[in-house]
Design a protein around this motif. Sequence first.
Motif, PDB file in Angstrom:
ATOM      1  N   LEU A   3      48.885  46.203  50.357  1.00 35.86           N
ATOM      2  CA  LEU A   3      48.837  47.653  50.508  1.00 35.86           C
ATOM      3  C   LEU A   3      48.097  48.274  49.326  1.00 35.86           C
ATOM      4  N   LEU A   4      48.269  47.709  48.137  1.00 30.35           N
ATOM      5  CA  LEU A   4      47.529  48.133  46.943  1.00 30.35           C
ATOM      6  C   LEU A   4      47.178  46.871  46.157  1.00 30.35           C
ATOM      7  N   PRO A   5      46.023  46.271  46.427  1.00 31.34           N
ATOM      8  CA  PRO A   5      45.687  44.997  45.788  1.00 31.34           C
ATOM      9  C   PRO A   5      45.506  45.085  44.270  1.00 31.34           C
ATOM     10  N   THR A   6      44.780  46.108  43.795  1.00 31.81           N
ATOM     11  CA  THR A   6      44.492  46.235  42.368  1.00 31.81           C
ATOM     12  C   THR A   6      44.558  47.698  41.953  1.00 31.81           C
ATOM     13  N   VAL A   7      44.510  47.925  40.651  1.00 33.00           N
ATOM     14  CA  VAL A   7      44.451  49.289  40.124  1.00 33.00           C
ATOM     15  C   VAL A   7      43.273  50.058  40.722  1.00 33.00           C
ATOM     16  N   GLY A   8      42.177  49.357  40.926  1.00 31.80           N
ATOM     17  CA  GLY A   8      40.980  50.001  41.448  1.00 31.80           C
ATOM     18  C   GLY A   8      41.118  50.542  42.855  1.00 31.80           C
ATOM     19  N   HIS A   9      42.177  50.164  43.564  1.00 26.44           N
ATOM     20  CA  HIS A   9      42.380  50.611  44.939  1.00 26.44           C
ATOM     21  C   HIS A   9      43.277  51.838  45.064  1.00 26.44           C
ATOM     22  N   ILE A  10      43.626  52.475  43.955  1.00 27.48           N
ATOM     23  CA  ILE A  10      44.527  53.630  44.036  1.00 27.48           C
ATOM     24  C   ILE A  10      43.923  54.807  44.817  1.00 27.48           C
ATOM     25  N   PRO A  11      42.672  55.225  44.592  1.00 24.80           N
ATOM     26  CA  PRO A  11      42.130  56.338  45.390  1.00 24.80           C
ATOM     27  C   PRO A  11      42.200  56.015  46.884  1.00 24.80           C
ATOM     28  N   LEU A  12      42.587  56.960  47.690  1.00 27.92           N
ATOM     29  CA  LEU A  12      42.850  56.697  49.108  1.00 27.92           C
ATOM     30  C   LEU A  12      41.687  56.041  49.856  1.00 27.92           C
TER      31      LEU A  12
END
Length: 286
Positions: free
Chosen positions: A213-222
Amino acid sequence: MQLYPIESGNFKLDGGAMFGVVPKSLWQKTNPADANNMIDIAARCLLIEEGNRLILIDTGMGNKQSSKFFGYYNLWGNHSIDNSLKKYGFHRDDITDVFMTHLHFDHCGGSVQWNKDETGYEPAFKNAYFWSNKDHWLWATQPNNREKASFLTENILPMQESGQLKFTAIPKGDTLINSELGFDIFFANGHTDKQMIPLIKYKDKTIAFMADLLPTVGHIPLPYVMGYDTRPLLTLDEKEKFLNTAASNNYYLFLEHDAHNEIITVTKTEKGVRLKDIHTSQDIFQ
């Protein structure tokens, strides 16, 4: 209750595939790529010790696939489940339950191993139950053409054939309290059908095991959604709902695939939910 990070091994994936339609000029700021456009990926599992139970969440790729198979993923580092368990005084035979967020090979491959003479497969945790859910099991054992390469029969069927497979309940809503394993589960369907995100109450904290659902920090923006997701628009909705809840309730997000950041918190801003703080498991799990 005690929690332990279990590093099962690191690999690399194509950065473009990991970020879908987002341009490289943006995603490389948080996830720099090598000359082949590959970015660092972890397979960080989580061990829960509570009473007489040792619950392992996800098991990484394992080691039974061919060198050709692993060659696609540029394995790096020296991590393994056995070494990580040994670090905390455990052995794989001590594991009582293996909870699989979903059955893609990089999350459940380590659940099954070759038998002694390599004529067949057997569960890699001989004393454990393996937990999935009926809907996702059906999705994985009768795969669509898009995900077929991620659902490998040898990773999945031996758990059922051994009699060690169990299913969690499936809620009518988005979350449930799983009385068998003692933590809540958020069901997310954007990446794959009925992916399960555990929410663990640890002391005064909620630890969310983020899986894909959220692989890395870089994936936070929707909009930063993986190209691997089967229903990217649904992922957008699920991420927005979950991250807003995480920000409001100060969840600690345990990142399975971020090779360089173990645990984060998020906060609401004018631009949406964004990174708040980065933590190590040693700081949070003491």
